[in-house]
Scaffold this motif. Structure first.
Motif, mmCIF file in Angstrom:
data_model
loop_
_atom_site.group_PDB
_atom_site.id
_atom_site.type_symbol
_atom_site.label_atom_id
_atom_site.label_comp_id
_atom_site.label_asym_id
_atom_site.label_seq_id
_atom_site.Cartn_x
_atom_site.Cartn_y
_atom_site.Cartn_z
ATOM 1 N N PRO A 80 0.873 66.411 63.620
ATOM 2 C CA PRO A 80 0.691 65.699 62.586
ATOM 3 C C PRO A 80 -0.909 65.239 62.176
ATOM 4 N N ARG A 81 -1.890 65.690 63.242
ATOM 5 C CA ARG A 81 -3.359 65.603 63.109
ATOM 6 C C ARG A 81 -3.826 66.526 62.498
ATOM 7 N N ALA A 102 9.568 63.674 49.189
ATOM 8 C CA ALA A 102 8.957 64.581 49.478
ATOM 9 C C ALA A 102 7.712 63.921 50.496
ATOM 10 N N VAL A 103 7.022 62.812 49.860
ATOM 11 C CA VAL A 103 6.031 62.225 50.774
ATOM 12 C C VAL A 103 6.633 61.415 51.685
ATOM 13 N N ALA A 104 7.753 60.941 51.779
ATOM 14 C CA ALA A 104 8.416 60.209 52.684
ATOM 15 C C ALA A 104 8.762 61.076 54.104
ATOM 16 N N GLU A 105 9.213 62.506 53.645
ATOM 17 C CA GLU A 105 9.470 63.276 54.651
ATOM 18 C C GLU A 105 8.651 63.260 55.995
ATOM 19 N N PRO A 106 7.569 63.084 56.071
ATOM 20 C CA PRO A 106 6.930 63.291 57.472
ATOM 21 C C PRO A 106 6.809 61.986 58.116
ATOM 22 N N VAL A 109 10.443 62.349 59.603
ATOM 23 C CA VAL A 109 10.321 63.445 60.749
ATOM 24 C C VAL A 109 9.773 62.987 62.002
ATOM 25 N N GLN A 110 8.639 62.249 61.935
ATOM 26 C CA GLN A 110 7.847 61.681 62.907
ATOM 27 C C GLN A 110 8.242 60.389 63.526
ATOM 28 N N GLY A 111 9.338 59.806 63.072
ATOM 29 C CA GLY A 111 9.842 58.756 63.447
ATOM 30 C C GLY A 111 9.094 57.434 63.398
ATOM 31 N N ARG A 112 8.398 57.449 62.017
ATOM 32 C CA ARG A 112 7.531 56.370 61.588
ATOM 33 C C ARG A 112 7.927 55.612 60.590
ATOM 34 N N ALA A 157 0.152 61.240 54.780
ATOM 35 C CA ALA A 157 1.267 60.512 55.376
ATOM 36 C C ALA A 157 1.206 60.395 57.009
ATOM 37 N N SER A 158 0.643 61.862 57.355
ATOM 38 C CA SER A 158 0.667 61.787 58.976
ATOM 39 C C SER A 158 -0.583 61.371 59.671
#
Length: 223
Positions: A80-81, A102-106, A109-112, A157-158
């Motif tokens: 993510p970084r 699309a913007v929400a996907e990360p 996926v990262q559990g945030r 987002a990440s």
């Protein structure tokens, strides 16, 4: 300590050496451009930095940590970084998903993803100069410049430290290109992001990058 430190990177495709002993470093808040003609190894270097294509030799240190020796499981919290922004603004987005998805996907996926997720998505769209109402649209309903801004929002987002920008404005009209480059400069100033900027347009490189490395035939020839 550099944000990114690459040493003697080698990438081969069969008998072809696409990246040959390439070394460079990048500080937080700095833009380093890789310049050169098509096929010189710029994108292969970017893929190896992101560990999307494992290098055949050399080191890639991100925030002091050597990435090439890590398993995919160990890389998962680091990915993510280090976020990519690709050349094709439409091709990087699913035509079946709304912009907000699309913007929400990360985040998901990262559990945030939390109850504040929709507000976070709206904030990200606003941060890249889009009206949050654009979140209800599909990619084909936006211009190329708007879709590239969506790609940048999705990367942000990440909460990355490094963006790998692979020809991010080459598919855009000149007037739109300037707006996207200005946005990237503003985000760098605000967030202290490091940019590895892949580009073959020397005018863009001169105006945008702090430092330039020129590549030919997989090797660094200057910079």
């Amino acid at each position: 300590m550099p944000l990114l430190d690459v040493r003697e990177l080698v990438v081969r495709y069969g008998t072809v050496t696409a990246v040959d002993q390439v070394s460079f470093s990048l500080r937080a808040g700095e833009t380093l451009a890789l310049d050169g003609p098509s096929g010189c190894g710029k994108s292969s270097t970017a893929m190896a930095v992101l560990q999307l294509r494992r290098p055949d030799a050399g080191e890639v240190r991100f925030e002091g940590r050597e990435l090439t020796v890590l398993t995919e499981r160990d890389l998962r919290p680091i990915r993510p970084r280090m976020q990519p922004v690709f050349q094709d603004p439409y091709g990087s987005l699913s035509p079946r998903h709304r912009i907000r998805d699309a913007v929400a996907e990360p985040l998901k996926v990262q559990g945030r993803w939390t109850a504040d997720g929709p507000a976070k998505v709206a904030e990200l769209l606003d941060r890249v100069g889009l009206d949050p109402s654009h979140g209800a649209r599909y990619p084909h309903e936006l211009s190329g410049g708007q879709c590239q801004r969506v790609g940048i929002a999705r990367a942000l987002a990440s909460e990355p430290r490094l963006l790998v920008l692979d020809e991010p404005v080459s598919a855009l009209d000149p007037s739109v290109r300037a707006g996207v480059l200005n946005l990237l400069a503003e985000l760098q100033d605000e967030l202290g992001l490091g940019y590895l900027f892949i580009c073959h347009d020397r005018a863009v490189v001169r105006n945008f990058a702090h430092r330039v490395i020129e590549m030919r035939d997989g090797r660094v020839i200057s910079g």
